[in-house]
Design an enzyme around this catalytic site. Structure first.
Site, short mmCIF file in Angstrom:
data_model
loop_
_atom_site.label_atom_id
_atom_site.label_comp_id
_atom_site.label_asym_id
_atom_site.label_seq_id
_atom_site.Cartn_x
_atom_site.Cartn_y
_atom_site.Cartn_z
N LYS A 35 0.85 -1.20 0.00
CA LYS A 35 0.00 0.00 0.00
C LYS A 35 0.89 1.25 0.00
CE LYS A 35 -0.48 -0.44 5.04
NZ LYS A 35 -1.39 -0.98 6.08
N ARG A 130 -11.00 -0.61 14.97
CA ARG A 130 -10.91 0.18 13.76
C ARG A 130 -11.90 -0.47 12.79
NH1 ARG A 130 -5.05 1.25 11.07
NH2 ARG A 130 -5.39 -0.91 10.45
N TYR A 255 15.03 30.04 10.07
CA TYR A 255 13.76 30.64 10.47
C TYR A 255 13.56 30.53 11.97
CZ TYR A 255 12.24 30.66 5.58
OH TYR A 255 12.12 30.89 4.24
N MET A 303 11.57 24.68 3.85
CA MET A 303 10.85 23.93 2.80
C MET A 303 11.81 23.12 1.91
SD MET A 303 8.26 25.28 -0.14
CE MET A 303 6.81 25.60 0.82
C1 LIG Z 1 -0.72 -2.06 6.63
C2 LIG Z 1 -1.30 -3.35 7.01
C3 LIG Z 1 -0.47 -4.43 7.30
C4 LIG Z 1 1.04 -4.32 7.36
O1 LIG Z 1 1.40 -3.70 8.58
P1 LIG Z 1 2.95 -3.48 8.97
O2 LIG Z 1 2.90 -2.94 10.34
O3 LIG Z 1 3.46 -2.47 8.00
O4 LIG Z 1 3.59 -4.79 8.83
C5 LIG Z 1 -1.06 -5.65 7.57
N1 LIG Z 1 -2.41 -5.79 7.57
C6 LIG Z 1 -3.24 -4.75 7.32
C7 LIG Z 1 -4.70 -4.97 7.37
C8 LIG Z 1 -2.71 -3.50 7.04
O5 LIG Z 1 -3.54 -2.48 6.79
#
Ligand SMILES: *Cc1c(COP(=O)(O)O)cnc(C)c1O
Length: 358
Positions: A35, A130, A255, A303
């Protein structure tokens, strides 16, 4: 000449880290999680480096379809499922598996006209609160899915809140595992539980499938350092010194004049700032490497630039090589100093940063 800021992706490290996951869960098949553009490393690079994975998991529907366009024929899994009913026919047609985490998704699935059957991952909320069905609703969700003729296979999944924290008093991993086993008892289907932290620190919970993400990119999910887990940095962010200043006691830098020198100092200006993804809130003292010598950033990150202390880097000059994070400066150390995690830094590398692969 382009700007000297370059992210180098180490494909051998990606492959090595996948083998660490496979060795840690030898009985399980592995979803390599790609992802967020493979955690900032590039979707196509992830696809190539993780050719030995059993499947690729991600969140974005368009990227899932791109994996198919790029020729990935093994399983693809959408971890949050689909977002709109109109996505379903194409997901079915291209054999993309997806999570089902709420009853609204089951409603959509039940009335969709699908060109082929689908493999769904029924997600349980075992304590993270969640996504997913709570224990009392899980059996009903399963039966509803089972009654949909287009659903050919149901995998049971859950996600841990504290796999990196053995002692968590609020929701220990063992309690999530207990709830999951109890709620799914007697239901047919493969099981999918473990993220990176669970793969590395709780090998006993690896089930049919594991879902490592962060560890594949060489950062730690917590518990121990990446090096202690045998992981290799998969991204090095390099730049150069583009300017230097010698400052006297009482002179301030950048800054807000936040950093004030107490002695004569040599300051280097590095072509990398928060618009490149370097965290603006990184404080003075955050580690950085110049010409192979570890030093620290000073003053506020701006930046397009940040400042480093070159007082103890005697040979430094305009053009000196700077490593912001990577093989020598672990991304986790930079993240720690800035009050965040390696995940956020690698995902936030900005599009304007040149990316090469070695
Ligand atoms: C992102 C994700 C993972 C991987 O998690 P890591 O902590 O990066 O290993 C596994 N399962 C789900 C459902 C996720 O959203």
């Amino acid at each position: 000449m382009p700007r000297p800021l370059v992210a180098t992706i180490h494909s051998a490290a990606l492959r090595h880290n996948l083998s660490v996951a496979q060795n840690a869960a030898p009985q399980s098949r592995v979803w390599a999680i790609v992802k967020a553009n493979a955690y900032g490393h590039g979707l196509a690079r992830g696809l190539r480096a993780f050719a030995q994975a059993d499947g690729l998991g991600l969140i974005e529907v368009d990227a899932a379809l791109q994996l198919r366009d790029m020729g990935w024929t093994k399983p693809v899994l959408l971890l949050e499922g689909f977002f709109d009913e109109s996505d379903l026919p194409e997901l079915a047609m291209r054999d993309i598996q997806f999570a089902v985490h709420c009853s609204e998704q089951i409603d959509m699935l039940a009335k969709a006209a699908l060109p082929s059957t689908v493999h769904v991952h029924l997600k349980m909320n075992s304590g993270m609160n969640r996504l997913g069905f709570v224990a009392e609703k899980l059996q009903d969700a399963y039966q509803r899915l089972k009654a949909i003729p287009q659903v050919r296979q149901i995998t049971l999944m859950t996600h841990f809140a504290n796999a990196d924290d053995r002692e968590n008093a609020h929701m220990p991993l063992a309690e999530q595992v207990r709830r999951f086993h109890s709620a799914t008892q007697g239901l047919a289907g493969e099981r999918s539980l473990a993220n990176s932290a669970a793969v590395l620190s709780h090998p006993d919970v690896a089930a049919d499938w594991v879902r490592p993400g962060i560890m594949l990119y060489g950062a730690t999910p917590g518990g121990k350092t990446a090096a202690e887990f045998g992981l290799q940095a998969a991204m090095t962010l390099n730049s150069e010194i583009i300017g230097m200043q010698t400052i006297k006691p009482g002179d301030a830098i950048g800054y807000g004049s936040r950093f004030v020198a107490e002695k004569v100092m040599t300051i280097g200006v590095v072509a990398c700032g928060y618009a490149d993804g370097y965290p603006r809130h990184a404080p003075a003292g955050t580690p950085v490497m110049v010409d192979g010598i570890r030093t620290r950033i000073v003053g506020r990150v701006s930046m397009d630039m940040l400042n480093v202390d070159l007082t103890d880097v005697p040979g430094a000059h305009v053009g000196s090589k700077v490593e912001l994070w990577g093989k020598h400066v672990p991304i986790d150390e930079v993240a720690n100093a800035a009050g965040t995690i390696g995940y956020e830094l690698m995902c936030a590398v900005a599009p304007r940063v040149a990316v090469v692969e070695d």
